[in-house]
Design an enzyme around this catalytic site. Sequence first.
Site, short mmCIF file in Angstrom:
data_model
loop_
_atom_site.label_atom_id
_atom_site.label_comp_id
_atom_site.label_asym_id
_atom_site.label_seq_id
_atom_site.Cartn_x
_atom_site.Cartn_y
_atom_site.Cartn_z
N GLY A 20 29.47 50.79 19.77
CA GLY A 20 30.45 50.53 18.74
C GLY A 20 31.63 49.72 19.24
CG ASP A 133 30.73 59.84 20.38
OD1 ASP A 133 30.10 60.54 19.55
OD2 ASP A 133 30.51 58.63 20.54
#
Length: 663
Positions: A20, A133
């Site tokens: 990302g 994450d």
Amino acid sequence: MSGRQIGNRYLLERRIADGGMGTIWVAHDAQLQRRVALKLMALGLPASAQARSQFEQEARTIAQLQNPHVVQVHDYGVDGDTPYIVMELLEGEDLETRLARQGRLPTAAVATLVQQVARALAAAHAAGIVHQDLKPANLFLARVDAEEVVKVLDFGLARLGAEAQAAARPAGKVMGTPRYMSPEQLRGEPHVDHRSDVWSLAVVAYRALTGHFPFSGDVLGEVRRGALVQAVPPSQALPGLGKELDALFAQALEETPARRFQSALEFSSAFASRVETRRRAAKVLVIDDEPSTEVMMRQRFRKLIREAQYEFLFASDGLDGLAKLRQHPDTDVVLSDINMPNMDGITFLSQVSEVNPLVKVIIVSAYSDMDKIRQVIHRGAFDFLVKPIDFADLEATIAKALRSATELRELVRSTEENQLLRLFVHKSLLERVAPLLPGHGMVLSERDEATVAFMDVPGFVTQARQEHPERALGRLNAVLDVVVPELTGRGGVVDRFIGDAVMVVFRGPQHLSRALEACLAARRQLREMTFRHGEQSAYAQGIRIGLDSGEVLCGSVGTRKLGRLDYAVIGEAVSVAARLALVAAKEQLLITETLRQRLGGTIESVRLEGRTLPGASAELLHDVVGRQEEHPARAADTATVEVKTPKESQESGTLAVHVAKSG
């Protein structure tokens, strides 16, 4: 982008991953003359101060954590308008890739994984860093020397110390991967602490252990809206796992952080202790169409059942028995009658190894069935009893079968879960184990259906003559470090290393399918490593493979007089696979015409015209291209092409082949 120089020092070679926040490249460090991993901020991101700050924070966050289980940062800088992070270059694969391939991991392997990740998180949490994450894609299984070390990656969403609290995100803003996010993170609560990572670690462990997620996607939506939900107990997600871990995951996945494990190390320690002390009842499946059999067995063994030493399952015939074995893969012993409807005991015995190769089968027959006893013994029955049953003899026979099954399971489990034994089982270790087994090592002697793969490095011996021994062996081991885990990861067991070749045996359910997929995966993985590291790397040596399937003999081979015994697999499938590997060229996976027909329409292969298996002139050879479903349909069933004869061949010119769709 390839060939671009970053920071006047790092030359980009190949892009290996996308994320990302940016892309990951293999780059050459011109100053220190080494390869590194370079993360370049994605071009699509706005070149704002906030984006740069977040990228720089990731570098500073990782740099603080000098821990062997956290990827190490070497450098950070900005090239023009593009920030970059320079990290250590890892070899291996991430956990997401492995789970996608294998489905789940052995319990002991999950315990090791949790332990290493917990150490990384403990270091991060001690520094005031919350990862936020944690997921399989961010856990890299790196090959370091002869070991596999877990490395935690991607701290792009991490919060750093008191700065995180001061710059807490507005309520309702959610960043992360929902499947692994804690309830407080899903709801966008402004203050998320280290216990959120503990939740994520528990989800990772649950999935690695069972192959499933503890919550469905719909449930996650309810959690975000504030509903109270409970995780599916792992014993329900994976029948046969046992309920010992249910309470542990219920605590780890508590909605309220204060009720969870308060640290990653606490969760890791609790998980390891449950795994080490887990003890289950011996499981016995009784197959008989007489309704009174179940009552009789429960009555006779009531004390052992009450004490949780035995657990009995019951089936009405062989077909039902196979279904029960699929539902209960941890069954130890089967007690089966011979004469039953739908599927009799002899037919059941011929098929049981495909469902559970470790189970021990005791056949019960009447005196009038004595002519069938030879059949059941030849088909691999552990023992037999005759009616009317002598219950003292029954109890002793079941106990003996359980001991044999337990010893076999322990041997297989240690081979599967210990990395050293998975890659190399030394003769001296087998010699120490053999005298401890009933029959002094001969208890494992048996006939079985198996698939055998021989794999070696083409041209290695010739090239090794021109190299220093240490360099030559280093190149060979680099290839084996890549391909052998692909084989053992699908249930293959390394039988032996022979020179530059490795022999791997697949037994049990779907052994042929698993072996074929393992060989294809090994070839793909080596190609990927060659792409990542270049044509001058050890991986560019390639491999060649021979594969065959059939009945084999398994047992102790050697001489007791010299005190040397080795557990070996012998049979025509072994011989054929070895000869196929010998005549294969680089990148080829060779099978015989007989095996191609057996595989039916599941593969796409290339028929080698004019080439036959040495010693069996009638056997045509085929090079397996891949699974049938992996390739789009072609207009014709066959096409003729010309390929150059491999350098290893003594022939010259070209060789005609046919591209043939099996079936």
